[in-house]
Scaffold this motif. Structure first.
Motif, PDB file in Angstrom:
ATOM      1  N   PRO A 167      43.591  67.063 -21.263  1.00 61.60           N
ATOM      2  CA  PRO A 167      44.770  66.407 -20.661  1.00 61.60           C
ATOM      3  C   PRO A 167      46.031  66.694 -21.474  1.00 61.60           C
ATOM      4  N   LEU A 168      47.136  66.961 -20.783  1.00 62.83           N
ATOM      5  CA  LEU A 168      48.414  67.183 -21.459  1.00 62.83           C
ATOM      6  C   LEU A 168      48.882  65.882 -22.094  1.00 62.83           C
ATOM      7  N   ASP A 169      49.326  65.963 -23.361  1.00 63.68           N
ATOM      8  CA  ASP A 169      49.855  64.760 -23.988  1.00 63.68           C
ATOM      9  C   ASP A 169      51.316  64.576 -23.566  1.00 63.68           C
ATOM     10  N   GLU A 170      51.949  63.535 -24.079  1.00 63.66           N
ATOM     11  CA  GLU A 170      53.310  63.194 -23.648  1.00 63.66           C
ATOM     12  C   GLU A 170      54.290  64.334 -23.906  1.00 63.66           C
ATOM     13  N   ASP A 171      54.201  64.941 -25.095  1.00 64.49           N
ATOM     14  CA  ASP A 171      55.090  66.053 -25.424  1.00 64.49           C
ATOM     15  C   ASP A 171      54.857  67.232 -24.490  1.00 64.49           C
ATOM     16  N   GLU A 172      53.581  67.547 -24.241  1.00 64.96           N
ATOM     17  CA  GLU A 172      53.251  68.698 -23.403  1.00 64.96           C
ATOM     18  C   GLU A 172      53.713  68.510 -21.963  1.00 64.96           C
ATOM     19  N   LEU A 173      53.664  67.288 -21.489  1.00 61.94           N
ATOM     20  CA  LEU A 173      54.140  67.015 -20.127  1.00 61.94           C
ATOM     21  C   LEU A 173      55.630  67.331 -20.016  1.00 61.94           C
ATOM     22  N   ILE A 174      56.395  66.956 -21.046  1.00 62.25           N
ATOM     23  CA  ILE A 174      57.836  67.235 -21.031  1.00 62.25           C
ATOM     24  C   ILE A 174      58.082  68.727 -21.167  1.00 62.25           C
ATOM     25  N   TYR A 175      57.325  69.379 -22.092  1.00 60.10           N
ATOM     26  CA  TYR A 175      57.460  70.826 -22.275  1.00 60.10           C
ATOM     27  C   TYR A 175      57.171  71.557 -20.961  1.00 60.10           C
ATOM     28  N   LYS A 176      56.139  71.105 -20.261  1.00 59.36           N
ATOM     29  CA  LYS A 176      55.769  71.755 -19.004  1.00 59.36           C
ATOM     30  C   LYS A 176      56.858  71.572 -17.961  1.00 59.36           C
ATOM     31  N   GLU A 177      57.389  70.371 -17.898  1.00 60.64           N
ATOM     32  CA  GLU A 177      58.475  70.099 -16.954  1.00 60.64           C
ATOM     33  C   GLU A 177      59.676  70.977 -17.276  1.00 60.64           C
ATOM     34  N   LEU A 178      60.001  71.087 -18.564  1.00 59.10           N
ATOM     35  CA  LEU A 178      61.124  71.915 -18.997  1.00 59.10           C
ATOM     36  C   LEU A 178      60.858  73.390 -18.688  1.00 59.10           C
ATOM     37  N   PHE A 179      59.635  73.856 -18.937  1.00 62.76           N
ATOM     38  CA  PHE A 179      59.272  75.250 -18.712  1.00 62.76           C
ATOM     39  C   PHE A 179      59.539  75.663 -17.265  1.00 62.76           C
ATOM     40  N   PHE A 180      59.107  74.851 -16.329  1.00 62.96           N
ATOM     41  CA  PHE A 180      59.302  75.191 -14.918  1.00 62.96           C
ATOM     42  C   PHE A 180      60.730  74.913 -14.455  1.00 62.96           C
ATOM     43  N   ALA A 181      61.384  73.930 -15.074  1.00 68.04           N
ATOM     44  CA  ALA A 181      62.763  73.620 -14.714  1.00 68.04           C
ATOM     45  C   ALA A 181      63.689  74.781 -15.075  1.00 68.04           C
ATOM     46  N   LYS A 182      63.414  75.465 -16.176  1.00 65.15           N
ATOM     47  CA  LYS A 182      64.263  76.561 -16.626  1.00 65.15           C
ATOM     48  C   LYS A 182      64.244  77.756 -15.682  1.00 65.15           C
ATOM     49  N   GLN A 183      63.290  77.797 -14.776  1.00 69.85           N
ATOM     50  CA  GLN A 183      63.178  78.940 -13.878  1.00 69.85           C
ATOM     51  C   GLN A 183      64.167  78.891 -12.718  1.00 69.85           C
ATOM     52  N   ASN A 184      64.894  77.785 -12.638  1.00 69.55           N
ATOM     53  CA  ASN A 184      65.890  77.638 -11.580  1.00 69.55           C
ATOM     54  C   ASN A 184      67.059  76.820 -12.114  1.00 69.55           C
ATOM     55  N   LYS A 185      68.267  77.302 -11.867  1.00 65.74           N
ATOM     56  CA  LYS A 185      69.448  76.642 -12.424  1.00 65.74           C
ATOM     57  C   LYS A 185      69.565  75.198 -11.965  1.00 65.74           C
ATOM     58  N   ASP A 186      69.306  74.972 -10.670  1.00 64.53           N
ATOM     59  CA  ASP A 186      69.442  73.611 -10.135  1.00 64.53           C
ATOM     60  C   ASP A 186      68.404  72.662 -10.736  1.00 64.53           C
ATOM     61  N   THR A 187      67.159  73.125 -10.816  1.00 66.80           N
ATOM     62  CA  THR A 187      66.108  72.254 -11.368  1.00 66.80           C
ATOM     63  C   THR A 187      66.346  72.016 -12.861  1.00 66.80           C
ATOM     64  N   TYR A 188      66.946  72.996 -13.531  1.00 67.11           N
ATOM     65  CA  TYR A 188      67.233  72.842 -14.951  1.00 67.11           C
ATOM     66  C   TYR A 188      68.304  71.771 -15.153  1.00 67.11           C
ATOM     67  N   GLU A 189      69.339  71.807 -14.343  1.00 70.11           N
ATOM     68  CA  GLU A 189      70.385  70.793 -14.437  1.00 70.11           C
ATOM     69  C   GLU A 189      69.827  69.412 -14.107  1.00 70.11           C
ATOM     70  N   GLU A 190      68.937  69.362 -13.139  1.00 69.52           N
ATOM     71  CA  GLU A 190      68.308  68.089 -12.770  1.00 69.52           C
ATOM     72  C   GLU A 190      67.474  67.555 -13.940  1.00 69.52           C
ATOM     73  N   PHE A 191      66.775  68.485 -14.615  1.00 71.15           N
ATOM     74  CA  PHE A 191      65.979  68.085 -15.774  1.00 71.15           C
ATOM     75  C   PHE A 191      66.878  67.493 -16.856  1.00 71.15           C
ATOM     76  N   LEU A 192      68.020  68.134 -17.130  1.00 69.90           N
ATOM     77  CA  LEU A 192      68.940  67.659 -18.171  1.00 69.90           C
ATOM     78  C   LEU A 192      69.553  66.308 -17.806  1.00 69.90           C
ATOM     79  N   ARG A 193      69.789  66.110 -16.522  1.00 71.88           N
ATOM     80  CA  ARG A 193      70.302  64.791 -16.112  1.00 71.88           C
ATOM     81  C   ARG A 193      69.240  63.723 -16.307  1.00 71.88           C
TER      82      ARG A 193
END
Length: 345
Positions: free
Chosen positions: A13-39
């Motif tokens: 199971p992904l731990d808390e840090d890994e869940l955020i890293y994973k979200e960030l990893f996929f968010a960076k693949q699109n400008k809009d999703t990346y901005e949404e992640f930062l918000r």
């Protein structure tokens, strides 16, 4: 107490840090999703460690004295699960690192050279080597950090009675080579996997202060097993002579046949010219064939003198000397003692 199979259940199971890293990893693949992640994660905007782009270039050096796990836990060995989906950053460290692929695979870029590590692979890296890990899936990679002094005491303790291999591994790991690493391919070895499972469980889930000795014993047992069963399945840096993998087999052959082996016999067995194999041995171990042969004979003679009451002339014959007088001369020259003096020490 650890139960076989429980380790994967706890680590998959992904731990808390890994869940955020994973979200960030996929968010960076699109400008809009990346901005949404930062918000969504406003506090990340100024976190350079999280928002850094993947790079294999040198970024920082981890030092033993700055690793909290070494200091706070009074431990010589730290066991960590590599954070999946975390940004890839080139770094070095002043300690040794042992990377074990528990499940799946990963890329380890060492001094700019990508090395694919598959399940069961164990990569031992020397200090001051720049590398970067890439784990962007659900693979499980274990990082075992080992203080320099502890690595020398554990790994080379096993080789103290086998100076041939000791010299060989010392030259690989301690010479001024930018890519000092050894890669063992051990997939499918259930015994070694079980040993490492206990080490990983103890290092991650048990009381670190109380179990530091146990981790060192488990590491020692793992090293011992690897050297006994996987030394012929190693992969070494390309900066090292491409014939290096053969040298392990050559040294083992000398060790197994030291009583009667001649340079010509060795060359014929490996289909090399005598001069070539002689130069290969010298360049990779620092010793000549004759020096290795004498050292092996005398090491075994010393063992017989210590552990048995056999007459000296029988021991001389057992280690490959036809002349008792010649054995005495060689023994005295290299040890400073006669065989009888050594026996009574």
């Amino acid at each position: 107490m650890y139960k076989p199979g429980e380790l994967l259940e706890r680590l998959i199971p992904l731990d808390e840090d890994e869940l955020i890293y994973k979200e960030l990893f996929f968010a960076k693949q699109n400008k809009d999703t990346y901005e949404e992640f930062l918000r969504k994660h406003e506090d990340f905007r100024n976190n350079e460690l999280l928002l850094v782009e993947n790079t294999t270039a040198f970024s920082f050096c981890l030092k033993e004295e700055n690793i909290l796990l070494f200091d706070n836990l009074e431990s010589n060995i730290c066991v960590l699960k590599h954070k999946r989906y975390s940004p890839m950053r080139g770094h070095s460290h002043t300690f040794f690192e042992m990377i074990y692929v528990l499940k799946g695979s990963c890329d380890n870029i060492i001094e700019g050279t990508p090395i694919r590590l598959n399940e069961g692979d164990i990569c031992i890296m020397s200090s001051d080597v720049t590398h970067a890990m890439s784990v962007f899936d659900d693979s499980l990679i274990i990082n075992i950090l080992i203080k320099k002094t502890t690595f020398k005491e554990t790994f080379f303790k096993l080789l103290k009675d086998d100076n041939i291999l000791s010299t060989f591994f010392t030259r690989i790991l301690y010479t001024n080579n930018a890519s000092n690493y050894i890669l063992f391919h051990t997939k499918g070895d259930i015994r070694l996997h079980t040993l490492l499972e206990y080490l990983i469980w103890d290092g991650i889930f048990e009381d670190h202060k109380n179990n530091s000795d146990l981790r060192e014993y488990l590491l020692l047992a793992s090293f011992h097993y690897m050297l006994e069963n996987h030394v012929d399945n190693i992969e070494l840096p390309k900066t090292v002579d491409t014939n290096i993998p053969n040298i392990v087999q050559i040294l083992r052959y000398i060790k197994e046949n030291y009583k009667t082996i001649k340079l010509g016999d060795l060359a014929r067995h490996f289909n090399y010219a005598p001069n070539y194999i002689s130069n290969l041995i010298k360049s990779t171990t620092g010793y000549t064939f004759s020096e290795i042969l004498i050292e092996t004979k005398l090491r075994n003679a010393c063992k017989f003198l210590r552990d048995t009451s056999l007459p000296v002339h029988e021991i001389a014959h057992m280690v490959g000397y036809d002349s008792n007088e010649h054995f005495h001369r060689v023994f005295k020259k290299y040890t400073g003692y006669t065989p009888n003096e050594y026996r009574t020490m």
